[in-house]
Design a protein around this motif. Structure first.
Motif, PDB file in Angstrom:
ATOM      1  N   THR A   1       0.914  -1.141  -0.010  1.00 59.41           N
ATOM      2  CA  THR A   1       0.023   0.249  -0.089  1.00 59.41           C
ATOM      3  C   THR A   1       0.923   1.362  -0.001  1.00 59.41           C
ATOM      4  O   THR A   1       1.941   1.154   0.511  1.00 59.41           O
ATOM      5  N   PRO A   2       0.320   2.379  -0.521  1.00 62.17           N
ATOM      6  CA  PRO A   2       1.209   3.580  -0.320  1.00 62.17           C
ATOM      7  C   PRO A   2       1.026   3.942   0.814  1.00 62.17           C
ATOM      8  O   PRO A   2       0.555   3.659   1.736  1.00 62.17           O
ATOM      9  N   LYS A   3       1.778   5.375   1.140  1.00 55.67           N
ATOM     10  CA  LYS A   3       1.944   6.150   2.368  1.00 55.67           C
ATOM     11  C   LYS A   3       0.452   6.547   2.724  1.00 55.67           C
ATOM     12  O   LYS A   3      -0.495   6.856   2.049  1.00 55.67           O
ATOM     13  N   PRO A   4       0.197   6.172   3.883  1.00 58.08           N
ATOM     14  CA  PRO A   4      -1.292   6.752   4.748  1.00 58.08           C
ATOM     15  C   PRO A   4      -1.330   8.114   4.347  1.00 58.08           C
ATOM     16  O   PRO A   4      -0.282   9.049   4.396  1.00 58.08           O
ATOM     17  N   PRO A   5      -2.483   8.787   4.597  1.00 58.39           N
ATOM     18  CA  PRO A   5      -3.702   8.176   4.927  1.00 58.39           C
ATOM     19  C   PRO A   5      -4.392   7.284   3.537  1.00 58.39           C
ATOM     20  O   PRO A   5      -4.499   7.539   2.537  1.00 58.39           O
ATOM     21  N   TYR A   6      -4.916   6.108   3.928  1.00 56.83           N
ATOM     22  CA  TYR A   6      -6.007   5.147   3.079  1.00 56.83           C
ATOM     23  C   TYR A   6      -6.957   4.487   3.712  1.00 56.83           C
ATOM     24  O   TYR A   6      -6.687   4.520   5.021  1.00 56.83           O
ATOM     25  N   TYR A   7      -7.778   3.853   3.362  1.00 60.75           N
ATOM     26  CA  TYR A   7      -8.789   3.023   4.079  1.00 60.75           C
ATOM     27  C   TYR A   7      -8.643   1.555   4.001  1.00 60.75           C
ATOM     28  O   TYR A   7      -7.860   1.032   2.935  1.00 60.75           O
ATOM     29  N   ALA A   8      -9.069   0.632   5.052  1.00 61.44           N
ATOM     30  CA  ALA A   8      -8.868  -0.629   5.457  1.00 61.44           C
ATOM     31  C   ALA A   8     -10.381  -1.118   5.392  1.00 61.44           C
ATOM     32  O   ALA A   8     -10.954  -0.428   6.096  1.00 61.44           O
TER      33      ALA A   8
END
Lengths: 105, 105
Positions: free
Chosen positions: B5-12
């Motif tokens: 995954t890329p650098k946060p932020p992102y959703y899980a």
């Protein structure tokens, strides 16, 4: 077991990992970490499964509880051994659970 | 595989579940859902493991991508069958990944 967490918001620590072939006390330490985590203030539950890839998720009331658990002396030792001998790769993700839903028959 | 995954932020989206003993196309549908999810805009990767308890985590750029995937027609059918025959219990948690770290040997 699916963790019986309260109404969101709360935090999840998602620990995705692969083991090395080294045992050297891994099972006992893993059991002890679950026991100790459950004694921490703010601990809400955990789910853990492995089939090659391992995923362990612990649930927490807030970031402060996670920070304190991360700095726990016994846990620091486990983290050190984890990097040195037990895990070949891991990723830890700290995530704010905003919503949840589900069902049980 | 641990999702790259890329650098946060992102959703899980954390999907914790137990299966019934009913097969009836489960494996094919599960494979097809992974294939279709990966085609969705905003999909970042997924991790899945089962040993009794099953945990599947999919990662997404934002809430809008999750909402669109949840409303995908084929996925709606899979969700319906999931509740009706494939799962005895599940919990879905939508979580904002704020931070991550890890290592690979």
């Amino acid at each position: 077991m699916i963790a019986n967490t309260p109404k969101p918001p709360y935090y999840a620590v998602i620990f995705s990992n692969y083991r090395t072939e080294v045992d050297e006390g891994y099972g006992d330490m893993a059991d002890e970490m679950v026991r100790l985590a459950a004694l921490q203030e703010g601990f809400l539950g955990h789910e853990s499964v492995r089939d090659g890839l391992g995923i362990t998720i612990s649930y927490w009331e807030n970031l402060d509880a996670i920070k304190k658990w991360k700095a726990n002396t016994d846990h620091l030792i486990a983290q050190k051994y984890g990097r040195e001998k037990w895990y070949s790769a891991y990723k830890t993700r700290i995530a704010l659970v905003e919503r949840d839903y589900g069902f049980e028959v």
